[in-house]
Motif scaffolding. Structure first.
Motif, PDB file in Angstrom:
ATOM      1  N   ASP A 156       0.843  -1.201   0.000  1.00  0.00           N
ATOM      2  CA  ASP A 156       0.000   0.000   0.000  1.00  0.00           C
ATOM      3  C   ASP A 156       0.879   1.252   0.000  1.00  0.00           C
ATOM      4  OD1 ASP A 156      -2.095   1.760   0.168  1.00  0.00           O
ATOM      5  OD2 ASP A 156      -2.544   1.362   2.275  1.00  0.00           O
ATOM      6  N   GLY A 157       1.442   1.558  -1.171  1.00  0.00           N
ATOM      7  CA  GLY A 157       2.369   2.686  -1.276  1.00  0.00           C
ATOM      8  C   GLY A 157       1.735   4.026  -0.970  1.00  0.00           C
ATOM      9  N   TRP A 158       0.555   4.282  -1.531  1.00  0.00           N
ATOM     10  CA  TRP A 158      -0.121   5.553  -1.282  1.00  0.00           C
ATOM     11  C   TRP A 158      -0.528   5.682   0.183  1.00  0.00           C
ATOM     12  CZ3 TRP A 158       0.300   9.629  -4.052  1.00  0.00           C
ATOM     13  CH2 TRP A 158       0.486   9.554  -5.424  1.00  0.00           C
ATOM     14  N   GLY A 159      -0.937   4.568   0.773  1.00  0.00           N
ATOM     15  CA  GLY A 159      -1.271   4.595   2.197  1.00  0.00           C
ATOM     16  C   GLY A 159      -0.077   4.964   3.050  1.00  0.00           C
ATOM     17  N   VAL A 160       1.097   4.435   2.691  1.00  0.00           N
ATOM     18  CA  VAL A 160       2.326   4.750   3.425  1.00  0.00           C
ATOM     19  C   VAL A 160       2.674   6.231   3.284  1.00  0.00           C
ATOM     20  CG1 VAL A 160       4.821   4.355   3.509  1.00  0.00           C
ATOM     21  CG2 VAL A 160       3.262   2.421   3.285  1.00  0.00           C
ATOM     22  N   ILE A 161       2.549   6.769   2.050  1.00  0.00           N
ATOM     23  CA  ILE A 161       2.875   8.183   1.815  1.00  0.00           C
ATOM     24  C   ILE A 161       1.964   9.090   2.642  1.00  0.00           C
ATOM     25  CG2 ILE A 161       2.859  10.022   0.089  1.00  0.00           C
ATOM     26  CD1 ILE A 161       3.730   7.909  -1.973  1.00  0.00           C
ATOM     27  N   LEU A 162       0.651   8.807   2.623  1.00  0.00           N
ATOM     28  CA  LEU A 162      -0.295   9.619   3.382  1.00  0.00           C
ATOM     29  C   LEU A 162      -0.064   9.470   4.886  1.00  0.00           C
ATOM     30  CD1 LEU A 162      -3.493   8.918   1.250  1.00  0.00           C
ATOM     31  CD2 LEU A 162      -2.294  11.106   1.442  1.00  0.00           C
ATOM     32  N   TYR A 163       0.239   8.261   5.323  1.00  0.00           N
ATOM     33  CA  TYR A 163       0.504   8.002   6.744  1.00  0.00           C
ATOM     34  C   TYR A 163       1.743   8.768   7.214  1.00  0.00           C
ATOM     35  CZ  TYR A 163       2.220   5.323  10.776  1.00  0.00           C
ATOM     36  OH  TYR A 163       2.723   4.944  12.001  1.00  0.00           O
ATOM     37  N   LEU A 164       2.818   8.699   6.431  1.00  0.00           N
ATOM     38  CA  LEU A 164       4.046   9.408   6.795  1.00  0.00           C
ATOM     39  C   LEU A 164       3.837  10.917   6.781  1.00  0.00           C
ATOM     40  CD1 LEU A 164       6.740   7.323   4.863  1.00  0.00           C
ATOM     41  CD2 LEU A 164       6.188   7.240   7.297  1.00  0.00           C
ATOM     42  N   ALA A 165       3.051  11.410   5.801  1.00  0.00           N
ATOM     43  CA  ALA A 165       2.773  12.854   5.748  1.00  0.00           C
ATOM     44  C   ALA A 165       1.996  13.297   6.977  1.00  0.00           C
ATOM     45  CB  ALA A 165       1.987  13.179   4.471  1.00  0.00           C
ATOM     46  N   PHE A 166       1.046  12.482   7.415  1.00  0.00           N
ATOM     47  CA  PHE A 166       0.258  12.828   8.603  1.00  0.00           C
ATOM     48  C   PHE A 166       1.129  12.851   9.858  1.00  0.00           C
ATOM     49  CE2 PHE A 166      -2.040  10.931  12.277  1.00  0.00           C
ATOM     50  CZ  PHE A 166      -2.783  12.055  12.627  1.00  0.00           C
ATOM     51  N   ILE A 167       1.928  11.806  10.059  1.00  0.00           N
ATOM     52  CA  ILE A 167       2.772  11.737  11.262  1.00  0.00           C
ATOM     53  C   ILE A 167       3.801  12.865  11.258  1.00  0.00           C
ATOM     54  CG2 ILE A 167       4.442  10.348  12.529  1.00  0.00           C
ATOM     55  CD1 ILE A 167       1.600   9.329  12.746  1.00  0.00           C
ATOM     56  N   ALA A 168       4.438  13.112  10.102  1.00  0.00           N
ATOM     57  CA  ALA A 168       5.462  14.164  10.024  1.00  0.00           C
ATOM     58  C   ALA A 168       4.873  15.534  10.320  1.00  0.00           C
ATOM     59  CB  ALA A 168       6.114  14.144   8.647  1.00  0.00           C
ATOM     60  N   SER A 169       3.708  15.828   9.744  1.00  0.00           N
ATOM     61  CA  SER A 169       3.087  17.132   9.978  1.00  0.00           C
ATOM     62  C   SER A 169       2.567  17.264  11.406  1.00  0.00           C
ATOM     63  CB  SER A 169       1.949  17.363   8.985  1.00  0.00           C
ATOM     64  OG  SER A 169       0.993  16.317   9.042  1.00  0.00           O
ATOM     65  N   LEU A 170       2.054  16.177  11.961  1.00  0.00           N
ATOM     66  CA  LEU A 170       1.582  16.202  13.351  1.00  0.00           C
ATOM     67  C   LEU A 170       2.726  16.495  14.314  1.00  0.00           C
ATOM     68  CD1 LEU A 170      -0.553  15.630  15.593  1.00  0.00           C
ATOM     69  CD2 LEU A 170       0.059  13.201  15.394  1.00  0.00           C
ATOM     70  N   VAL A 171       3.820  15.775  14.158  1.00  0.00           N
ATOM     71  CA  VAL A 171       4.975  15.957  15.044  1.00  0.00           C
ATOM     72  C   VAL A 171       5.569  17.355  14.863  1.00  0.00           C
ATOM     73  CG1 VAL A 171       7.324  15.181  15.504  1.00  0.00           C
ATOM     74  CG2 VAL A 171       5.512  13.497  15.181  1.00  0.00           C
ATOM     75  N   THR A 172       5.677  17.793  13.621  1.00  0.00           N
ATOM     76  CA  THR A 172       6.243  19.120  13.351  1.00  0.00           C
ATOM     77  C   THR A 172       5.374  20.216  13.946  1.00  0.00           C
ATOM     78  OG1 THR A 172       7.211  18.288  11.294  1.00  0.00           O
ATOM     79  CG2 THR A 172       7.016  20.682  11.530  1.00  0.00           C
ATOM     80  N   TRP A 173       4.060  20.075  13.803  1.00  0.00           N
ATOM     81  CA  TRP A 173       3.150  21.096  14.326  1.00  0.00           C
ATOM     82  C   TRP A 173       3.256  21.191  15.845  1.00  0.00           C
ATOM     83  CZ3 TRP A 173      -1.195  21.348  17.521  1.00  0.00           C
ATOM     84  CH2 TRP A 173      -1.931  22.540  17.452  1.00  0.00           C
ATOM     85  N   ILE A 174       3.216  20.058  16.530  1.00  0.00           N
ATOM     86  CA  ILE A 174       3.287  20.075  17.993  1.00  0.00           C
ATOM     87  C   ILE A 174       4.633  20.605  18.468  1.00  0.00           C
ATOM     88  CG2 ILE A 174       3.205  18.670  20.084  1.00  0.00           C
ATOM     89  CD1 ILE A 174       1.321  16.772  18.664  1.00  0.00           C
ATOM     90  N   ALA A 175       5.702  20.202  17.772  1.00  0.00           N
ATOM     91  CA  ALA A 175       7.048  20.581  18.214  1.00  0.00           C
ATOM     92  C   ALA A 175       7.361  22.051  17.966  1.00  0.00           C
ATOM     93  CB  ALA A 175       8.085  19.704  17.512  1.00  0.00           C
ATOM     94  N   ASP A 176       6.832  22.629  16.875  1.00  0.00           N
ATOM     95  CA  ASP A 176       7.274  23.963  16.461  1.00  0.00           C
ATOM     96  C   ASP A 176       6.211  25.045  16.558  1.00  0.00           C
ATOM     97  OD1 ASP A 176       9.775  22.994  15.933  1.00  0.00           O
ATOM     98  OD2 ASP A 176       9.392  22.620  13.811  1.00  0.00           O
TER      99      ASP A 176
END
Length: 551
Positions: free
Chosen positions: A218-238
Motif C-alpha cells: 500500500d504505497g499511497w497509504g504509506v505516503i499519506l501516513y508518513l505525511a500525517f505523522i510528520a506534519s503532526l509531530v512538526t506542528w506540535i514541536a514547532d
C-alpha cells in the motif's frame, strides 16, 4: 569432513536451526533472553539521550530546538515505521526483519557516538529508530510463537518488565554514571559489547516464521501516513518554538495543520478502499479494541512524558547532576518492572479487568498528586509519585494489550498485535511533545501570577525580602540595604538586589514546575475519561451476560 560441514549447516540453518534438539525446553528461554537484552538496549538508548541532552548539546553546539529533534528523531521514526515493519515481517519473515532491525539499531547507535553535528546526529538516531521499529513490534510475535499457550501471558508480562522496567532503570542510572565519569559518547558504544551474543542467539535459536502474501504494498497509504505523522509531530514541536513568533496564527502553523488534516482524511479514505491496507481500520469498530488502544496510548504518554518532565525538574530546576537525576528517576522504572512482572499473576488471581483498571487509577491518582510538587519538594516526595505512576503503568501495559485483542478474530490477530505496539510507541513519541507544548502554553500564566505576587507594593514580598536581606548580609557579606527593598542601584542596596534576584529565579523555577503539573493533570483527566468508558463497557458486558443467562 563434508558430512560434518553438512551437519553444521543443518544445525545453524536460518529457517529451523537445530543447535539444541527440536522442542528442547531451553530454546524458548534463550529466545526470551536475546529479545529481552535487545529491548533493554533499545529502551536504554532512548533514556540515555534524554538524560544526557545537555552534554550532547554542549559538545555539538545544539540549540534548544535542535536538541529536541535529536531526542525525538529516534522514537518518532521508531513509532512511525511500525506498520511498515509489520508488512515486511509478514512478507519476508519475523526473524529476518528482527535481525535486520538489530543490525540497523546497532549501526545507528554506534554512529551516534561519532556524530559531529546536528544533521549527523539526527541521521544516526533516525537509523537507530528505524532499527528499533523492527525490534519492538516483532519481539512479542516471536515470543508468542515459541512459547506454549499456558506460558504466553507470563512471558509477555516478563517481557514488559524487562524491556520497560529494567531498561528504564539501567538507561537512567548507568547512563548517568557514564555521562559524568566517562563521556557522552560512551552511552552509545555500550551496545557493541552485546552484539555478538544477540546475533549468535538469533542465528542459533530463532526459527523463521511462515511468510504470508499480503498482496500489493500500500504505497499511497504509506505516503499519506508518513505525511500525517510528520506534519503532526512538526506542528506540535514547532507551533510554540522561539523562532515561530506568531505561534498558532503563523503561516507555518496553519500550513502544517492543513497538511496534517488533509493527509489524515486522505489516509482514512485510502485505507477503507484499499484491498490490502496498511492498517485495518475495521478493528476500531470493536469497542474493546478502541478503548484499549486509547488507554494504552494515554498510559504510554504518561510514562514517556514523566521521565522527560521529571528529568527537566531535577536537572534544570533543582540543579541535580546527571547521575543524581538518573538515580532519583529510578522509582518509575522499579514500579514498571516490579508490577509489570506481577501483572500476569494478578490477572490470573483477580482478573485482567481489575488489574488494568487498578493500574489506570494508580496513574490517574499520581497525576493528581503531581499538583503537590513545588520547588521545595524533596526527591523522596517525588519518588513516591514516580513509584506509584510506574506501578500503575506496569499493571496496565500488559492487560490493556489483552483488552485490545479480546474480541479480535484470529485472522486479524497479527494486525491487532502490531497496532498495540503502534499505539504504545506513538504515545511515547507524542508524550514528550505534548508535555513541552502544554508547558509553553501554561508557563507564561504562572510567571504572570507569581510576578503579581512579587509586586513592589506587596507587604508579603517586603517581609520575605527583609529576611533574605539579613541572610545575604550575615552569610555572604553583602552590603546591607538602605531604603526600599527593590532597587536597581549598586553598592548600597546589594543585599536587596541579591534578594530580589533570588526571588525572581525562585518564581521562574516554580512556574516551570507548575506548568509541568498542569500537563500531568490534563493527561490524568484524559485517562479518567477513557477509564470511565472502559468501566461502562465492562458493565454493559456483565449486564448482557446476566440477561442472557436469565433467558
Amino acid at each position: 569432513m563434508s558430512v560434518q560441514i553438512q551437519s553444521l549447516k543443518k544445525k545453524i540453518s536460518w529457517s529451523h536451526p537445530s543447535v539444541l534438539p527440536q522442542g528442547h525446553w531451553l530454546t524458548p528461554w534463550l529466545v526470551f533472553i536475546a529479545i529481552s537484552i535487545t529491548n533493554i538496549l533499545a529502551v536504554m538508548s532512548l533514556w540515555a539521550v534524554d538524560l544526557g541532552g545537555s552534554s550532547i548539546a554542549g559538545a555539538l553546539l545544539l540549540g534548544t530546538t535542535e536538541l529536541s529533534w535529536v531526542s525525538l528523531s529516534y522514537i518518532v521514526v521508531s513509532s512511525t515505521c511500525v506498520p511498515i515493519s509489520d508488512w515486511f515481517s509478514n512478507r519476508y519473515g519475523y526473524k529476518r526483519i528482527f535481525f535486520i532491525g538489530v543490525l540497523l539499531f546497532v549501526i545507528g547507535t554506534v554512529c551516534s557516538g561519532f556524530a559531529t553535528g546536528f544533521w549527523s546526529m539526527v541521521l544516526a538516531r533516525s537509523v537507530a529508530g528505524l532499527g528499533s521499529a523492527g525490534i519492538f513490534p516483532n519481539s512479542i510475535t516471536l515470543l508468542v510463537k515459541v512459547f506454549d499457550e499456558k506460558l504466553k501471558t507470563l512471558v509477555v508480562s516478563l517481557y514488559v518488565a524487562m524491556a520497560f522496567g529494567v531498561g528504564t532503570i539501567l538507561g537512567l542510572q548507568f547512563s548517568g554514571y557514564l555521562l559524568e565519569n566517562v563521556s557522552w559518547q560512551s552511552i552509545f558504544f555500550i551496545v557493541i559489547w552485546f552484539v555478538p551474543l544477540i546475533l549468535g542467539f538469533i542465528f542459533c535459536f530463532f526459527s523463521e516464521t511462515e511468510k504470508k502474501d499480503l498482496g500489493k504494498f500500500d504505497g499511497w497509504g504509506v505516503i499519506l501516513y508518513l505525511a500525517f505523522i510528520a506534519s503532526l509531530v512538526t506542528w506540535i514541536a514547532d507551533v510554540k518554538a522561539p523562532w515561530n513568533t506568531e505561534g498558532f496564527s503563523s503561516l507555518f502553523s496553519k500550513g502544517t495543520l492543513f497538511i496534517m488534516i488533509t493527509s489524515f482524511v486522505g489516509f482514512l479514505i485510502r485505507e477503507n478502499r484499499c484491498k490490502s491496507p496498511l492498517i485495518d481500520l475495521s478493528l476500531f469498530r470493536l469497542p474493546a479494541f478502541l478503548n484499549g488502544a486509547l488507554a494504552l496510548f494515554l498510559v504510554a504518554i504518561c510514562f514517556f512524558s514523566t521521565v522527560s518532565g521529571f528529568n527537566d525538574i531535577f536537572q534544570s530546576v533543582l540543579n541535580y547532576s546527571k547521575s543524581q537525576a538518573g538515580y532519583y528517576l529510578m522509582p518509575i522504572g522499579i514500579g514498571v518492572g516490579l508490577f509489570g512482572g506481577l501483572s500476569s499473576y494478578l490477572s490470573t488471581k483477580f482478573g485482567a479487568r481489575i488489574v488494568y483498571i487498578s493500574g489506570m487509577l494508580f496513574v490517574i491518582i499520581s497525576c493528581i498528586l503531581n499538583q503537590r510538587i513545588t520547588i521545595q519538594s524533596d526527591h523522596i516526595q517525588m519518588g513516591w509519585i514516580l513509584f506509584l505512576r510506574g506501578s500503575g503503568i506496569g499493571l496496565a501495559l500488559g492487560p490493556l494489550t489483552s483488552l485490545m485483542l479480546r474480541d479480535v478474530s484470529s485472522a486479524q490477530l497479527g494486525q491487532a498485535a502490531f497496532m498495540a505496539t503502534l499505539f504504545r510507541q506513538m504515545g511515547g513519541s507524542l508524550g514528550s511533545l505534548g508535555l513541552s507544548l502544554i508547558k509553553e502554553l501554561r508557563k507564561p500564566f504562572h510567571l504572570a501570577r507569581y510576578g503579581e505576587q512579587m509586586g513592589q507594593n506587596s507587604q508579603n514580598l517586603a517581609n520575605i525580602g527583609s529576611k533574605l536581606d539579613n541572610y545575604f548580609v550575615s552569610r555572604s557579606g553583602a552590603i546591607p540595604a538602605g531604603g526600599d527593598f527593590v532597587s536597581t542601584s549598586s553598592g548600597v542596596n546589594e543585599a536587596s538586589e541579591l534578594s530580589y534576584r533570588w526571588l525572581s529565579t525562585y518564581g521562574t523555577a516554580q512556574a516551570e514546575i507548575s506548568a509541568t503539573n498542569d500537563a500531568f493533570l490534563i493527561f490524568g483527566l484524559a485517562l479518567s475519561l477513557i477509564t470511565l468508558c472502559i468501566v461502562l463497557l465492562i458493565s454493559k458486558d456483565l449486564l448482557y451476560k446476566r440477561l442472557f443467562k436469565k433467558r
